[in-house]
Each structure stands twice: as C-alpha cells, then as structure tokens.
Design a protein around this motif. Structure first.
Motif, PDB file in Angstrom:
ATOM      1  N   HIS A 165       0.812  -1.217   0.000  1.00  0.00           N
ATOM      2  CA  HIS A 165       0.000   0.000   0.000  1.00  0.00           C
ATOM      3  C   HIS A 165       0.848   1.272   0.000  1.00  0.00           C
ATOM      4  CE1 HIS A 165      -4.295  -0.896   0.003  1.00  0.00           C
ATOM      5  NE2 HIS A 165      -4.061  -1.963   0.734  1.00  0.00           N
ATOM      6  N   SER A 166       2.098   1.185  -0.487  1.00  0.00           N
ATOM      7  CA  SER A 166       2.863   2.438  -0.580  1.00  0.00           C
ATOM      8  C   SER A 166       2.139   3.446  -1.479  1.00  0.00           C
ATOM      9  CB  SER A 166       4.296   2.177  -1.059  1.00  0.00           C
ATOM     10  OG  SER A 166       4.306   1.404  -2.247  1.00  0.00           O
ATOM     11  N   PRO A 167       1.428   2.989  -2.547  1.00  0.00           N
ATOM     12  CA  PRO A 167       0.679   3.964  -3.341  1.00  0.00           C
ATOM     13  C   PRO A 167      -0.453   4.626  -2.550  1.00  0.00           C
ATOM     14  CG  PRO A 167       1.020   1.956  -4.608  1.00  0.00           C
ATOM     15  CD  PRO A 167       1.421   1.654  -3.185  1.00  0.00           C
ATOM     16  N   THR A 168      -0.946   3.919  -1.523  1.00  0.00           N
ATOM     17  CA  THR A 168      -1.984   4.510  -0.675  1.00  0.00           C
ATOM     18  C   THR A 168      -1.395   5.604   0.197  1.00  0.00           C
ATOM     19  OG1 THR A 168      -3.238   2.460  -0.639  1.00  0.00           O
ATOM     20  CG2 THR A 168      -3.601   3.970   1.195  1.00  0.00           C
ATOM     21  N   VAL A 169      -0.243   5.283   0.795  1.00  0.00           N
ATOM     22  CA  VAL A 169       0.360   6.258   1.694  1.00  0.00           C
ATOM     23  C   VAL A 169       0.634   7.561   0.925  1.00  0.00           C
ATOM     24  CG1 VAL A 169       2.283   6.715   3.270  1.00  0.00           C
ATOM     25  CG2 VAL A 169       1.350   4.403   3.090  1.00  0.00           C
ATOM     26  N   VAL A 170       1.210   7.443  -0.280  1.00  0.00           N
ATOM     27  CA  VAL A 170       1.518   8.684  -1.007  1.00  0.00           C
ATOM     28  C   VAL A 170       0.322   9.195  -1.824  1.00  0.00           C
ATOM     29  CG1 VAL A 170       4.025   8.449  -1.052  1.00  0.00           C
ATOM     30  CG2 VAL A 170       2.707   7.390  -2.868  1.00  0.00           C
ATOM     31  N   GLY A 171      -0.439   8.295  -2.451  1.00  0.00           N
ATOM     32  CA  GLY A 171      -1.538   8.725  -3.338  1.00  0.00           C
ATOM     33  C   GLY A 171      -2.738   9.252  -2.568  1.00  0.00           C
ATOM     34  N   LEU A 172      -3.212   8.475  -1.611  1.00  0.00           N
ATOM     35  CA  LEU A 172      -4.346   8.936  -0.802  1.00  0.00           C
ATOM     36  C   LEU A 172      -3.906  10.127   0.050  1.00  0.00           C
ATOM     37  CD1 LEU A 172      -7.228   7.799  -0.710  1.00  0.00           C
ATOM     38  CD2 LEU A 172      -6.629   6.590   1.387  1.00  0.00           C
ATOM     39  N   GLY A 173      -2.631  10.065   0.482  1.00  0.00           N
ATOM     40  CA  GLY A 173      -2.062  11.187   1.239  1.00  0.00           C
ATOM     41  C   GLY A 173      -2.112  12.466   0.415  1.00  0.00           C
ATOM     42  N   ALA A 174      -1.814  12.372  -0.872  1.00  0.00           N
ATOM     43  CA  ALA A 174      -1.806  13.569  -1.717  1.00  0.00           C
ATOM     44  C   ALA A 174      -3.224  14.123  -1.902  1.00  0.00           C
ATOM     45  CB  ALA A 174      -1.191  13.244  -3.077  1.00  0.00           C
ATOM     46  N   VAL A 175      -4.216  13.256  -2.019  1.00  0.00           N
ATOM     47  CA  VAL A 175      -5.583  13.723  -2.301  1.00  0.00           C
ATOM     48  C   VAL A 175      -6.308  14.162  -1.024  1.00  0.00           C
ATOM     49  CG1 VAL A 175      -7.827  13.081  -3.287  1.00  0.00           C
ATOM     50  CG2 VAL A 175      -5.727  12.267  -4.361  1.00  0.00           C
ATOM     51  N   PHE A 176      -6.227  13.344   0.027  1.00  0.00           N
ATOM     52  CA  PHE A 176      -6.974  13.638   1.267  1.00  0.00           C
ATOM     53  C   PHE A 176      -6.117  14.283   2.366  1.00  0.00           C
ATOM     54  CE2 PHE A 176     -10.156   9.824   0.695  1.00  0.00           C
ATOM     55  CZ  PHE A 176     -10.788  10.517  -0.336  1.00  0.00           C
ATOM     56  N   GLY A 177      -4.794  14.214   2.196  1.00  0.00           N
ATOM     57  CA  GLY A 177      -3.914  14.720   3.255  1.00  0.00           C
ATOM     58  C   GLY A 177      -3.510  13.629   4.233  1.00  0.00           C
ATOM     59  N   THR A 178      -4.235  12.513   4.245  1.00  0.00           N
ATOM     60  CA  THR A 178      -3.910  11.375   5.111  1.00  0.00           C
ATOM     61  C   THR A 178      -4.099  10.104   4.304  1.00  0.00           C
ATOM     62  OG1 THR A 178      -4.671  12.481   7.112  1.00  0.00           O
ATOM     63  CG2 THR A 178      -4.572  10.108   7.206  1.00  0.00           C
ATOM     64  N   GLY A 179      -3.092   9.251   4.299  1.00  0.00           N
ATOM     65  CA  GLY A 179      -3.182   8.050   3.484  1.00  0.00           C
ATOM     66  C   GLY A 179      -3.735   6.868   4.253  1.00  0.00           C
ATOM     67  N   ALA A 180      -4.801   7.055   5.002  1.00  0.00           N
ATOM     68  CA  ALA A 180      -5.335   5.945   5.800  1.00  0.00           C
ATOM     69  C   ALA A 180      -6.830   5.781   5.552  1.00  0.00           C
ATOM     70  CB  ALA A 180      -5.080   6.189   7.279  1.00  0.00           C
ATOM     71  N   MET A 181      -7.344   4.609   5.966  1.00  0.00           N
ATOM     72  CA  MET A 181      -8.773   4.315   5.816  1.00  0.00           C
ATOM     73  C   MET A 181      -9.597   5.424   6.454  1.00  0.00           C
ATOM     74  SD  MET A 181     -10.763   0.878   7.025  1.00  0.00           S
ATOM     75  CE  MET A 181     -10.060  -0.181   5.781  1.00  0.00           C
ATOM     76  N   THR A 182     -10.607   5.913   5.737  1.00  0.00           N
ATOM     77  CA  THR A 182     -11.347   7.071   6.240  1.00  0.00           C
ATOM     78  C   THR A 182     -12.339   6.696   7.343  1.00  0.00           C
ATOM     79  OG1 THR A 182     -12.998   6.805   4.507  1.00  0.00           O
ATOM     80  CG2 THR A 182     -11.168   8.308   4.039  1.00  0.00           C
ATOM     81  N   ASN A 183     -12.896   5.478   7.274  1.00  0.00           N
ATOM     82  CA  ASN A 183     -13.941   5.108   8.246  1.00  0.00           C
ATOM     83  C   ASN A 183     -13.491   3.854   8.992  1.00  0.00           C
ATOM     84  OD1 ASN A 183     -14.990   6.756   6.138  1.00  0.00           O
ATOM     85  ND2 ASN A 183     -17.052   6.303   6.806  1.00  0.00           N
ATOM     86  N   ASN A 184     -14.377   3.207   9.717  1.00  0.00           N
ATOM     87  CA  ASN A 184     -13.940   1.939  10.304  1.00  0.00           C
ATOM     88  C   ASN A 184     -14.607   0.779   9.585  1.00  0.00           C
ATOM     89  OD1 ASN A 184     -16.379   1.189  11.569  1.00  0.00           O
ATOM     90  ND2 ASN A 184     -15.871   2.359  13.398  1.00  0.00           N
ATOM     91  N   LEU A 185     -14.157  -0.430   9.886  1.00  0.00           N
ATOM     92  CA  LEU A 185     -14.643  -1.594   9.133  1.00  0.00           C
ATOM     93  C   LEU A 185     -16.119  -1.860   9.412  1.00  0.00           C
ATOM     94  CD1 LEU A 185     -11.495  -3.868   9.390  1.00  0.00           C
ATOM     95  CD2 LEU A 185     -12.498  -2.939   7.287  1.00  0.00           C
ATOM     96  N   ALA A 186     -16.511  -1.757  10.674  1.00  0.00           N
ATOM     97  CA  ALA A 186     -17.902  -2.042  11.023  1.00  0.00           C
ATOM     98  C   ALA A 186     -18.853  -1.024  10.390  1.00  0.00           C
ATOM     99  CB  ALA A 186     -18.065  -2.059  12.537  1.00  0.00           C
ATOM    100  N   ASP A 187     -18.318   0.154  10.081  1.00  0.00           N
ATOM    101  CA  ASP A 187     -19.155   1.195   9.485  1.00  0.00           C
ATOM    102  C   ASP A 187     -19.621   0.831   8.074  1.00  0.00           C
ATOM    103  OD1 ASP A 187     -20.320   3.860   9.379  1.00  0.00           O
ATOM    104  OD2 ASP A 187     -18.683   4.360   8.004  1.00  0.00           O
ATOM    105  N   LEU A 188     -19.023  -0.204   7.485  1.00  0.00           N
ATOM    106  CA  LEU A 188     -19.482  -0.643   6.153  1.00  0.00           C
ATOM    107  C   LEU A 188     -20.959  -1.014   6.190  1.00  0.00           C
ATOM    108  CD1 LEU A 188     -16.467  -2.809   5.010  1.00  0.00           C
ATOM    109  CD2 LEU A 188     -17.349  -0.757   3.873  1.00  0.00           C
ATOM    110  N   GLU A 189     -21.385  -1.423   7.366  1.00  0.00           N
ATOM    111  CA  GLU A 189     -22.788  -1.791   7.571  1.00  0.00           C
ATOM    112  C   GLU A 189     -23.733  -0.639   7.177  1.00  0.00           C
ATOM    113  OE1 GLU A 189     -25.219  -3.314  11.470  1.00  0.00           O
ATOM    114  OE2 GLU A 189     -23.405  -2.156  11.799  1.00  0.00           O
ATOM    115  N   ASN A 190     -23.235   0.601   7.314  1.00  0.00           N
ATOM    116  CA  ASN A 190     -24.090   1.769   7.036  1.00  0.00           C
ATOM    117  C   ASN A 190     -24.093   2.192   5.575  1.00  0.00           C
ATOM    118  OD1 ASN A 190     -24.727   2.057   9.805  1.00  0.00           O
ATOM    119  ND2 ASN A 190     -22.683   2.915  10.131  1.00  0.00           N
TER     120      ASN A 190
END
Ligand SMILES: Nc1nc2c(c(=O)[nH]1)N[C@H]1C(S)=C(S)[C@@H](COP(=O)(O)OP(=O)(O)OC[C@H]3O[C@@H](n4cnc5c(=O)[nH]c(N)nc54)[C@H](O)[C@@H]3O)O[C@H]1N2
Ligand SMILES: Nc1nc2c(c(=O)[nH]1)N[C@H]1C(S)=C(S)[C@@H](COP(=O)(O)OP(=O)(O)OC[C@H]3O[C@@H](n4cnc5c(=O)[nH]c(N)nc54)[C@H](O)[C@@H]3O)O[C@H]1N2
Ligand code: SF4
Ligand SMILES: [Mo]
Length: 679
Positions: free
Chosen positions: A136-161
C-alpha cells in the motif's frame, strides 16, 4: 485453577480480529472466541483459527545461529549480537552509515518498529522500509496527496451503514474474510455491491454488478464512471465547491473522453459502466474499497488517486457509510508506517525531506544529527546492493526472497551484501541467506500494540514465554543499539509507548490503559480525554488548507505486454488458506492439507489450445524465468489470462519488477507469460 484466558489478537492480517488464548501452566493450549470485539465479534477465519499450530510449532527458531559453510551452527546471544554490531561498525567505518539498510516488520508491534527505525536513523542511515512498499505504498503517497492522510477514512464495522459498496481490486472474502460480515450486513439492508475484478472470485459472487475489467485498466474504468456521473448531473457540486480543489482540470480532461473509449480499454460493456456509476453516485452513502488490484501496478499511485477522486466527485467522504477503505495487508502494516518505517517519513508521517522534521526529532530524541530523507525503498535497496552501495542489511520479519517480485534479483542483491542479519520466528528462505539468524518471540510472547487497517491501536500483553532462547524483538534491537553506543534505555514496551505518544501526534492521547481496553482506540487521538476518531475528514481534509486535491491522471500502459513469445497475461494474488510467503501457513497441517501446492488457473479454451488437462503439471515462463504449477482449469479466468497464488515458492521467480515511478511498488498484477505442458 491454573487455566487463564488472555486477550490477544490474530497475528495475520490487518482486520485486527480479537481472540482469547487459553493458557495452561504457561502453555497456550487453546483459543476462545472474543464475541465482544468490535470488528470481529467472535469470528475468525481459518488462519485465525489455526494460530496455535504456528505458535507451538516445533520448527520455531530457538537459538541464535551463524552461517558456517552452507549450514548454520548454534551460537550464544553474546556472540550473535557482537557479530551484528561488528558488521555494522565495519561498514560504517569503511563506507559510511548510508551503506546500512533496514527492513522493519509489519508483523511486529509498534514498539519494535519504532525502535528499529529510530536506531537506523540515529546510526545515520535513512534507509528503512517495510513491506508496505510491496503493498500500500501507493496509498500512503496517493491517498495522502488527495486527502492529506493516506489511511482508511472510516472503520470496518461502518461498512454496515453503506448503501453502495464498490470493491475495486480487492478480494476481501479471501484476504480479509471477517470484513465479509459487514458487507453482508449492508447487503441485507439493501446495499448494492459492485465488484471490479478481472477474475470471478468469492467476492464477485457477492456482487450485484461484476465489472470484469482488463487488468491494468482501472483508471479508464474510473474515468468512464466519472464521465457518466458528470453527464447525468449526479456530481455533488456543493461538496466539490466547498471541500475540494482541482475539479476544473478534471472536467476539462473528461470533456474529450468518451464512454466508448472506457468500454474499449477496460473490456467492460458500456451499459455496466453506466449502471455501476449511477448506483455509486446516487446512493446516500457509498463506500469505495480497494486493495492490490489497484496498487500493484506501474500506475498504482495514480490508480489510488483516481479512486479517491471518484469518491470526492460524488461527495462520498466523511460520513457514516461513505468513504474510502484501502484494505491494508499485514496485522501491523498501518502501525509500521505510522512509526516511520518508510524512507519517506519519520514517525507520524513527518516528511523525511523537511528540515522541520529533522529539527523536531533532533529535539525529541536529544541528538545533534539525523539523516534527511528520502532514503532507499526496499525495491531500491536491492539495486543499491547489486551496485555495491548497500553493504549491510538488518531484516526483521520479512521474507523478500519469496515475496519480492523477480526474486532472482533479490537473491543476487542479498548475496552481494557484506553482512545480512535476519530476525525471524522460522527459518525462511531469506533467513537461510543470513550470516546471523536471530530467533524472535512471536506476537503472543511479547507485550505491545498493533494498529489495524482502520487505525485501531490495540495493546496485547505477553501470554506465554518464547521457545528456547528466542527473545522479544525490542530486547534484541536494544542490545544491538547499545553495542553501537546508542542510548537505548528501554526496559519495557510500555516505556517505548510513552515515547511514541510523546512524538507521534496521531497517538498523543493513547495511554497504555486506554489502548488495553477492548477494541483499543482509533487515531487520531489528540489528547487523553479524546475518544479516538471513527470517521476522518468530516469537516476538513488533512491538507494545509483543509481541501482535498482532485487528481487528473491518465492511464499508462503496464510494464510489459503480451507478445507472440509470451502471449498470456499472468496475474498473482491470494487465497484464503495461505498467507504471504507461507512461512507460517505452509507449516499448519490443517491449512496446508487443503491447499498443499502451487497451481495456475487456466481458462478451458486456453487449456484446450495448450493441450493441458485438469491437474497436469505445466511450466509457466516469463522473461525472468520459469515456475512449475498444477493446472486448474476454470472459467474464473478469462481466455488469455492466468492466475497464480504467490504463497508457494516459485511464483515470484517469474513476476515482473517494473516499478511505479512514485511509490516504487512492483507490478505483481501483470506479467506476460507462456504456458507449456511439462514433458
Ligand atoms: N488469506 C490471505 N489473506 C491476506 C493475505 C494473504 O496472503 N492471504 N495477505 C494480506 C496482505 S499483505 C494484503 S496486502 C492483502 C491484499 O488483499 P487483496 O488485495 O484483496 O488480495 P489480492 O488477491 O492480491 O488482489 C485482489 C484482487 O485484485 C484483482 N486484480 C488483479 N489485477 C487487477 C486489476 O488490474 N484491476 C482490478 N480492479 N483488480 C485486479 C485480483 O484478481 C484479486 O482478486 O491481503 C491480506 N490478507
Ligand atoms: N506475486 C506476488 N507477490 C507478492 C504480492 C502479490 O500480490 N503477488 N503481495 C505483496 C505484498 S502486498 C506483501 S505485504 C508482501 C509480503 O511480504 P513479506 O512481508 O515478506 O511476507 P510475510 O510472509 O508475511 O513475511 C513476514 C515474516 O515475518 C515473520 N514473523 C511473523 N511474526 C513475527 C514476529 O513476531 N517477529 C519476527 N521477527 N518475525 C515474525 C514470518 O515468519 C514471515 O516470514 O508480499 C508481496 N508479494
Ligand atoms: S480476517 Fe485477518 S485478522 Fe481476522 S482471523 Fe482472518 S487473518 Fe486473522
Ligand atoms: Mo500486503
């Protein structure tokens, strides 16, 4: 009563499932389900259920060893640690600290990883990386570039919603099986499930719409969807206007792009692209899940940016059930990256190229000198070793000789080192190449914290003793650091946690007591009263001006294409029963008896043309070499394409090491091959 139930975690993937270890007279004798765990609710997948076979395995490494001739002999810890320190010192003296390379382990806890990257930098080497490079190095830099943070935005259980779940390049039912429960709950509540995967998988069976995309064409699919959304008036202009920048450039480029082009390049019928785009855009809360099908390409970083941009276009970020879920890999790969186990970052994602970062850690660590980054990535360390620029490597809990792409090159690289030390729980093919092998305590044999893919930091206590003379990773690192003259006075993981909390802003409010509670705490957690963060970017993004950066990127062709000599496209990935290089799962009888050997999935039409029968042994050849595998003839792959799991030694002899130019991740998902029946 001598039997105790000790709360623990599954040591495999980044879902971070909880379990109890039954400990009787100091030995782990069973597991109990942890029904109160917020993510796993008592469930475990087959690997989680089989953890004791590994923990108590007779082949666990028990003594330090040094290489003598082609074999190993047992030595004392004293001798082993002295040899490592001498190896380091020799190379620093002769050629400087830039000749040292370190791989931190995403299977190890935050405290060990923090200490390793700190030791590397205090010794003057910026070259520290971890398996996120392959992942996930592309996540760290790519998501980091778009959102400012390269990490999952929500939690796993929240998929239920979520009301629409778009899973692109993730086979979560095999790779993150417990997540399936949350997706199923959403589906039961009426959510539409869209899966973009070239293969038929157990995940695509859950899909209402399966987009059987041509490998490497994801940006075209995403552009096609964005084109439909804009033209149908389904973009969220209010969100775009108030929370993002960069839409004009995107619209300008989309103007000349056609749905026909998208359909042509992806092989997905235009009607399906329209259906998927509309379902994703109009749902009140859509989740976008992605993983290796997106990241392991030469355009991995751009793929990630395009996924994030689609979410922004529809305003599906920052609300319950709406966000971007990078499905991360190892049990502590999130934590390892948080701890600065990457050459681009010091702990807390502080850029290693910023003077401010260097000043911050000089003060924090009370030292006068620290190396600026970026150091070498693990993929670049191989090149540097081959050139003679990298001479010493300390590898903890990683098996590059099996897991790197084009492993022949990795072998040559490790062979050309002056000194290699590997810290492991089993004798892996990588450990077999070492000058010194250090036996390490496994997860249940040490205290420490792990950060799951949804930023959940969970502490576990040591439950049992390590076998033989195996030692906790942090003890080993501290012993080496002390021999190198560094001030590493740490007596316990709790003490290291205190330093992490002092220096890593995202972890600031995390006390030992708080992260020891059921389910731990989710970062960012800025103070000791803060409850942790469920959803990121609810009001602002983590960029300097608070706005997300929409990305306009065009697709690039894969690193290699099919040719008359190599007419078939090879892709690789995972199966539920085995894990990465297989050092653990291939040693589990219960798992291995169900999937004991390397196979290759071939479409019936190709099998007919190749004159290959079900179960025949075939030779798969690419520009790098050949591997033998058992033919599995199945409609799961389209004609002209084959799939191999990479858990068995062989697959990565033939994979391509073409790199994404930004994240430097290899293109594991595309190689050109030919297949012949073995004679
Ligand atoms: N059982 C098991 N679980 C694991 C692991 C394991 O080894 N075994 N490893 C862990 C790790 S380290 C990681 S990183 C995660 C990874 O988890 P995943 O990323 O889900 O696993 P993969 O099987 O590598 O790839 C996912 C899917 O991408 C598809 N794909 C291939 N090429 C393309 C493409 O060009 N476009 C699209 N859209 N899809 C494509 C593949 O067909 C595959 O089904 O799993 C973790 N969990
Ligand atoms: N063809 C192909 N290749 C791939 C991929 C693919 O999709 N296709 N995926 C890539 C990805 S996403 C990843 S993440 C990499 C994974 O690459 P690696 O990280 O090299 O894979 P693992 O087999 O998980 O290696 C971890 C090692 O840590 C050891 N270990 C476990 N616990 C401990 C501990 O507590 N202490 C110590 N010291 N050691 C421990 C295990 O025995 C194991 O050997 O593989 C990559 N390779
Ligand atoms: S889903 Fe992941 S964390 Fe959960 S039991 Fe399976 S391997 Fe372990
Ligand atoms: Mo991974």
């Amino acid at each position: 009563m001598s039997t105790k139930l000790i709360p623990s975690l599954c040591p495999y993937c980044a879902v971070g499932c909880g379990l109890y270890l039954v400990v009787d007279k100091g030995k782990a004798t069973g597991i109990e389900y942890m029904t109160e765990h917020p993510t796993s609710e008592g469930a475990l997948c087959p690997k989680g259920n089989a953890v004791l076979e590994i923990l108590n395995h007779e082949e666990r490494l028990k003594y330090p060893m040094k290489k003598v001739g082609d074999g190993f002999v047992r030595i004392s810890w004293e001798e082993a640690l002295d040899m490592v320190a001498q190896g380091m010192t020799r190379n620093i003296r002769k050629h400087g600290p830039g000749t040292l390379g370190f791989l931190a382990s995403s299977r190890c806890n935050n405290e060990e990883n923090y200490l390793l990257e700190k030791m590397a930098r205090l010794l003057g080497s910026p070259h520290v990386d971890n398996c996120a490079r392959l992942c996930h190095s592309p996540t760290v830099v790519g998501l980091g570039a778009v959102f400012g943070t390269g990490a999952m935005t929500n939690n796993l259980a929240d998929l239920e919603n979520s009301k629409c779940i778009f899973a692109i390049g993730t086979n979560f039912t095999e790779a993150h099986p417990i997540v399936t429960r949350w997706v199923q709950k959403a589906k039961d509540n009426g959510a539409v499930v869209i899966v973009a995967d070239p293969r038929i998988t157990s995940t695509s069976w859950m899909a209402d719409i399966h987009l059987r995309i041509k490998p490497g064409s994801d940006i075209d699919l995403l552009w096609g969807m964005m084109k439909v959304i804009v033209e149908a008036g389904l973009a969220d202009w209010e969100f775009i206007g108030s929370r993002t920048v960069g839409v004009d450039e995107l619209l300008h480029s989309l103007k000349d792009y056609t749905l026909e082009e998208a359909a042509g390049k992806t092989g997905v019928p235009a009607g399906d692209i329209i259906r998927a785009a509309k379902a994703y855009a109009i749902s009140p809360a859509s989740a976008l899940l992605y993983s290796m099908g997106i990241t392991q390409h030469v355009c991995g970083t751009d793929n990630v940016k395009s996924c994030a941009t689609l979410a922004l276009l529809c305003g599906h970020v920052g609300r319950p059930g709406a966000g971007v879920w990078p499905m991360r890999g190892q049990n502590n790969v999130q934590g390892n990256c948080d701890m600065g186990g990457m050459p681009e970052f010091y702990p807390g994602y502080k850029k290693s190229t910023d003077l401010e970062t260097i000043e911050y850690f000089k003060k924090g660590w009370n030292v006068s000198n620290l190396p600026m980054g970026p150091g070498l990535t693990s993929t670049e360390m191989n090149d540097a070793a081959l050139k003679g620029d990298l001479l010493f490597m300390y590898i903890i809990g990683e098996d590059p000789v099996v897991c790197d792409a084009n492993v022949k090159k990795t072998r040559q690289a490790l062979e050309s080192l002056d000194f290699l030390v590997v810290q492991e729980i089993f004798m892996t093919p990588t450990a077999r190449m070492a000058d010194v092998v250090l036996p390490a305590a496994a997860w249940a044999e040490k205290d420490g914290s792990y950060t799951s893919m949804d930023r959940r930091v969970q502490w576990i206590d040591k439950a049992v003793d390590a076998p033989g003379e195996a030692k906790e990773g942090m003890w080993i690192i501290c012993q080496i650091a002390k021999r190198m003259g560094l001030d590493f006075p740490y007596e316990s993981a709790a003490q290291v946690l205190k330093e992490i909390v002092r220096l890593v802003p995202q972890y600031k409010g995390m006390t030992l007591e708080r992260i020891s509670r059921m389910g731990g705490l989710r970062w960012p957690c800025p103070d000791e009263k803060h409850p942790g963060t469920d959803i990121l970017h609810t009001q602002r993004f983590s960029t300097p001006d608070g706005k997300a950066r929409m990305a306009t990127v065009k697709n690039r062709p894969p690193g290699e294409d099919v040719s008359p000599e190599y007419p078939i496209l090879l892709t690789t990935g995972r199966i539920v029963l085995h894990y990465n290089g297989g050092s653990m799962t291939l040693r589990s009888e219960s798992l291995n008896e169900r999937e004991p050997e390397l196979y290759v999935e071939i479409n019936p039409m190709d099998a007919l043309n190749l004159n290959v029968g079900q179960g025949a042994i075939v030779v798969v050849t690419t520009r790098r070499g050949m591997a033998e595998a058992k033919a599995r003839i199945t409609e799961k792959v389209k004609p002209g394409m084959v799939f191999m799991p990479f858990h068995y030694h062989g697959t990565n002899i033939i994979t391509s090491d073409a790199l994404d130019p930004v994240a430097k991740i290899p293109e594991y998902k595309i190689a050109a091959c030919r297949i012949e029946a073995k004679v």
